[in-house]
Scaffold this motif. Structure first.
Motif, PDB file in Angstrom:
ATOM      1  N   TYR A 158       7.325 124.347 -22.206  1.00  0.00           N
ATOM      2  CA  TYR A 158       7.825 123.343 -22.916  1.00  0.00           C
ATOM      3  C   TYR A 158       9.469 123.733 -23.005  1.00  0.00           C
ATOM      4  O   TYR A 158      10.293 122.687 -23.146  1.00  0.00           O
ATOM      5  CB  TYR A 158       7.153 123.054 -24.342  1.00  0.00           C
ATOM      6  N   GLY A 159       9.628 124.898 -22.907  1.00  0.00           N
ATOM      7  CA  GLY A 159      11.138 125.380 -22.922  1.00  0.00           C
ATOM      8  C   GLY A 159      11.941 124.863 -21.738  1.00  0.00           C
ATOM      9  O   GLY A 159      13.039 124.448 -21.697  1.00  0.00           O
ATOM     10  N   ALA A 160      11.245 124.906 -20.513  1.00  0.00           N
ATOM     11  CA  ALA A 160      11.736 124.196 -19.256  1.00  0.00           C
ATOM     12  C   ALA A 160      12.176 122.713 -19.476  1.00  0.00           C
ATOM     13  O   ALA A 160      13.191 122.430 -18.998  1.00  0.00           O
ATOM     14  CB  ALA A 160      10.663 124.602 -18.129  1.00  0.00           C
ATOM     15  N   VAL A 161      11.248 122.167 -20.025  1.00  0.00           N
ATOM     16  CA  VAL A 161      11.586 120.664 -20.257  1.00  0.00           C
ATOM     17  C   VAL A 161      12.757 120.625 -21.428  1.00  0.00           C
ATOM     18  O   VAL A 161      13.569 119.811 -21.082  1.00  0.00           O
ATOM     19  CB  VAL A 161      10.272 119.964 -20.748  1.00  0.00           C
ATOM     20  N   ALA A 162      12.810 121.547 -22.347  1.00  0.00           N
ATOM     21  CA  ALA A 162      13.912 121.384 -23.216  1.00  0.00           C
ATOM     22  C   ALA A 162      15.166 121.697 -22.576  1.00  0.00           C
ATOM     23  O   ALA A 162      16.043 121.106 -22.932  1.00  0.00           O
ATOM     24  CB  ALA A 162      13.523 122.206 -24.295  1.00  0.00           C
ATOM     25  N   LEU A 163      15.041 122.669 -21.512  1.00  0.00           N
ATOM     26  CA  LEU A 163      16.270 122.933 -21.270  1.00  0.00           C
ATOM     27  C   LEU A 163      16.875 121.634 -20.104  1.00  0.00           C
ATOM     28  O   LEU A 163      18.065 121.508 -20.074  1.00  0.00           O
ATOM     29  CB  LEU A 163      16.288 124.057 -19.896  1.00  0.00           C
ATOM     30  N   MET A 164      16.176 121.230 -19.283  1.00  0.00           N
ATOM     31  CA  MET A 164      16.136 119.800 -18.808  1.00  0.00           C
ATOM     32  C   MET A 164      16.975 118.819 -19.733  1.00  0.00           C
ATOM     33  O   MET A 164      18.091 118.305 -19.085  1.00  0.00           O
ATOM     34  CB  MET A 164      15.070 119.352 -17.942  1.00  0.00           C
ATOM     35  N   ALA A 165      16.348 118.826 -20.991  1.00  0.00           N
ATOM     36  CA  ALA A 165      16.903 117.656 -21.844  1.00  0.00           C
ATOM     37  C   ALA A 165      18.352 118.302 -22.030  1.00  0.00           C
ATOM     38  O   ALA A 165      19.238 117.464 -22.224  1.00  0.00           O
ATOM     39  CB  ALA A 165      16.017 117.688 -23.074  1.00  0.00           C
TER      40      ALA A 165
ATOM     41  N   ALA B  77      11.256 115.154 -14.854  1.00  0.00           N
ATOM     42  CA  ALA B  77      12.395 115.025 -15.743  1.00  0.00           C
ATOM     43  C   ALA B  77      13.425 114.548 -15.054  1.00  0.00           C
ATOM     44  O   ALA B  77      14.110 113.734 -15.315  1.00  0.00           O
ATOM     45  CB  ALA B  77      12.356 116.132 -16.808  1.00  0.00           C
ATOM     46  N   ALA B  78      13.656 115.593 -13.900  1.00  0.00           N
ATOM     47  CA  ALA B  78      15.077 115.232 -13.131  1.00  0.00           C
ATOM     48  C   ALA B  78      15.103 114.099 -12.483  1.00  0.00           C
ATOM     49  O   ALA B  78      16.098 113.389 -12.095  1.00  0.00           O
ATOM     50  CB  ALA B  78      15.045 116.271 -12.193  1.00  0.00           C
ATOM     51  N   GLY B  79      13.836 113.572 -11.855  1.00  0.00           N
ATOM     52  CA  GLY B  79      13.534 112.474 -10.922  1.00  0.00           C
ATOM     53  C   GLY B  79      13.714 110.964 -11.741  1.00  0.00           C
ATOM     54  O   GLY B  79      13.732 110.105 -11.025  1.00  0.00           O
ATOM     55  N   PHE B  80      13.681 111.154 -13.022  1.00  0.00           N
ATOM     56  CA  PHE B  80      13.838 109.764 -13.778  1.00  0.00           C
ATOM     57  C   PHE B  80      15.089 109.237 -13.473  1.00  0.00           C
ATOM     58  O   PHE B  80      16.272 109.854 -13.545  1.00  0.00           O
ATOM     59  CB  PHE B  80      13.565 109.994 -15.316  1.00  0.00           C
ATOM     60  N   GLY B  81      15.107 108.077 -13.270  1.00  0.00           N
ATOM     61  CA  GLY B  81      16.383 107.129 -12.817  1.00  0.00           C
ATOM     62  C   GLY B  81      16.576 106.747 -11.695  1.00  0.00           C
ATOM     63  O   GLY B  81      15.717 107.243 -10.712  1.00  0.00           O
ATOM     64  N   LYS B  82      17.568 106.410 -11.207  1.00  0.00           N
ATOM     65  CA  LYS B  82      17.960 106.053  -9.856  1.00  0.00           C
ATOM     66  C   LYS B  82      18.830 107.348  -9.283  1.00  0.00           C
ATOM     67  O   LYS B  82      19.664 107.626  -9.716  1.00  0.00           O
ATOM     68  CB  LYS B  82      18.509 104.729  -9.900  1.00  0.00           C
ATOM     69  N   GLY B  83      18.516 107.460  -7.917  1.00  0.00           N
ATOM     70  CA  GLY B  83      19.288 108.542  -7.125  1.00  0.00           C
ATOM     71  C   GLY B  83      18.853 109.874  -7.392  1.00  0.00           C
ATOM     72  O   GLY B  83      17.904 110.167  -8.226  1.00  0.00           O
TER      73      GLY B  83
ATOM     74  N   ALA C 271      20.594 119.467 -11.566  1.00  0.00           N
ATOM     75  CA  ALA C 271      20.035 120.083 -10.357  1.00  0.00           C
ATOM     76  C   ALA C 271      20.139 121.650 -10.411  1.00  0.00           C
ATOM     77  O   ALA C 271      19.280 122.354 -10.105  1.00  0.00           O
ATOM     78  CB  ALA C 271      21.013 119.681  -9.082  1.00  0.00           C
ATOM     79  N   VAL C 272      21.504 121.899 -11.018  1.00  0.00           N
ATOM     80  CA  VAL C 272      21.366 123.475 -11.299  1.00  0.00           C
ATOM     81  C   VAL C 272      20.452 124.288 -12.380  1.00  0.00           C
ATOM     82  O   VAL C 272      19.883 125.298 -12.056  1.00  0.00           O
ATOM     83  CB  VAL C 272      23.179 124.095 -11.742  1.00  0.00           C
ATOM     84  N   MET C 273      20.217 123.525 -13.453  1.00  0.00           N
ATOM     85  CA  MET C 273      19.240 123.947 -14.294  1.00  0.00           C
ATOM     86  C   MET C 273      17.898 124.068 -13.370  1.00  0.00           C
ATOM     87  O   MET C 273      17.236 124.898 -13.900  1.00  0.00           O
ATOM     88  CB  MET C 273      19.198 122.809 -15.544  1.00  0.00           C
ATOM     89  N   ALA C 274      17.590 122.948 -12.797  1.00  0.00           N
ATOM     90  CA  ALA C 274      16.234 123.195 -12.132  1.00  0.00           C
ATOM     91  C   ALA C 274      16.099 124.300 -11.097  1.00  0.00           C
ATOM     92  O   ALA C 274      15.037 124.878 -11.225  1.00  0.00           O
ATOM     93  CB  ALA C 274      16.064 121.903 -11.388  1.00  0.00           C
ATOM     94  N   ARG C 275      17.399 124.606 -10.579  1.00  0.00           N
ATOM     95  CA  ARG C 275      17.373 126.012  -9.760  1.00  0.00           C
ATOM     96  C   ARG C 275      16.984 127.045 -10.558  1.00  0.00           C
ATOM     97  O   ARG C 275      16.437 127.980 -10.229  1.00  0.00           O
ATOM     98  CB  ARG C 275      18.487 125.730  -8.976  1.00  0.00           C
ATOM     99  N   LYS C 276      17.986 127.313 -11.794  1.00  0.00           N
ATOM    100  CA  LYS C 276      17.561 128.342 -12.570  1.00  0.00           C
ATOM    101  C   LYS C 276      16.253 128.475 -13.042  1.00  0.00           C
ATOM    102  O   LYS C 276      15.771 129.538 -13.231  1.00  0.00           O
ATOM    103  CB  LYS C 276      18.659 128.133 -13.677  1.00  0.00           C
ATOM    104  N   ILE C 277      15.622 127.332 -13.455  1.00  0.00           N
ATOM    105  CA  ILE C 277      14.104 127.407 -13.723  1.00  0.00           C
ATOM    106  C   ILE C 277      13.193 128.072 -12.636  1.00  0.00           C
ATOM    107  O   ILE C 277      12.409 128.855 -12.987  1.00  0.00           O
ATOM    108  CB  ILE C 277      13.646 126.007 -14.495  1.00  0.00           C
ATOM    109  N   THR C 278      13.434 127.421 -11.607  1.00  0.00           N
ATOM    110  CA  THR C 278      12.855 127.964 -10.180  1.00  0.00           C
ATOM    111  C   THR C 278      12.887 129.348 -10.156  1.00  0.00           C
ATOM    112  O   THR C 278      12.182 129.981  -9.883  1.00  0.00           O
ATOM    113  CB  THR C 278      13.303 127.138  -9.226  1.00  0.00           C
ATOM    114  N   ALA C 279      14.301 129.815 -10.139  1.00  0.00           N
ATOM    115  CA  ALA C 279      14.441 131.314  -9.894  1.00  0.00           C
ATOM    116  C   ALA C 279      13.757 132.107 -11.190  1.00  0.00           C
ATOM    117  O   ALA C 279      13.401 133.238 -10.852  1.00  0.00           O
ATOM    118  CB  ALA C 279      15.864 131.575 -10.046  1.00  0.00           C
TER     119      ALA C 279
END
Length: 133
Positions: free
Chosen positions: A20-27, A108-114, A121-129
């Protein structure tokens, strides 16, 4: 078939804080509210041991921080700790946890257009790392 949960409460809390923290970081990185809803739905849609832990009603998710940096200081190490914990106690669930968190981040990141913005994108990479550390 029933899944027997053999994690202690502290271990379950670690998994929930990490996911849930990963989702909070995306927010915190600027994902729109609806995207965060999609990320949370992804977490509660998990299966297996991970699904049971993440879907349980709990009051043990305490994320503190007044900045993205403070939140990241708590969440990113929790992600690494959760993967290591599962690797030790339930190695068959490591891929499930990792995939569940990544699907939530992508949802979370894919919501919306484009494409997601650069900060997201950077936060998603940090979570993956952190999941791969």
């Amino acid at each position: 078939m029933s899944v027997t949960i053999t994690l202690i409460d502290q271990d379950k809390s670690t998994l929930r804080i990490a996911a849930y923290g990963a989702v909070a970081l995306m927010a915190a990185s600027g994902v729109p509210h609806k995207g965060i809803s999609y990320g949370s739905i992804a977490l509660t849609s998990a299966t297996g041991l991970v699904g049971h832990v993440l879907a349980a009603k709990s009051k043990d998710i305490h994320l503190h921080g007044k900045s993205v940096a403070e939140l990241a200081d708590q969440v990113l190490p929790s992600l690494t700790a959760a993967v290591r914990l599962l690797g030790t106690q339930h190695p068959e669930e490591v891929d499930n946890f990792r995939a569940t968190v990544l699907v939530a981040v992508e949802a979370a990141a894919g919501f919306g257009k484009g494409e997601p913005g650069p900060v997201v994108a950077v936060m998603a990479r940090k979570i993956t790392a952190a999941l791969d550390a």
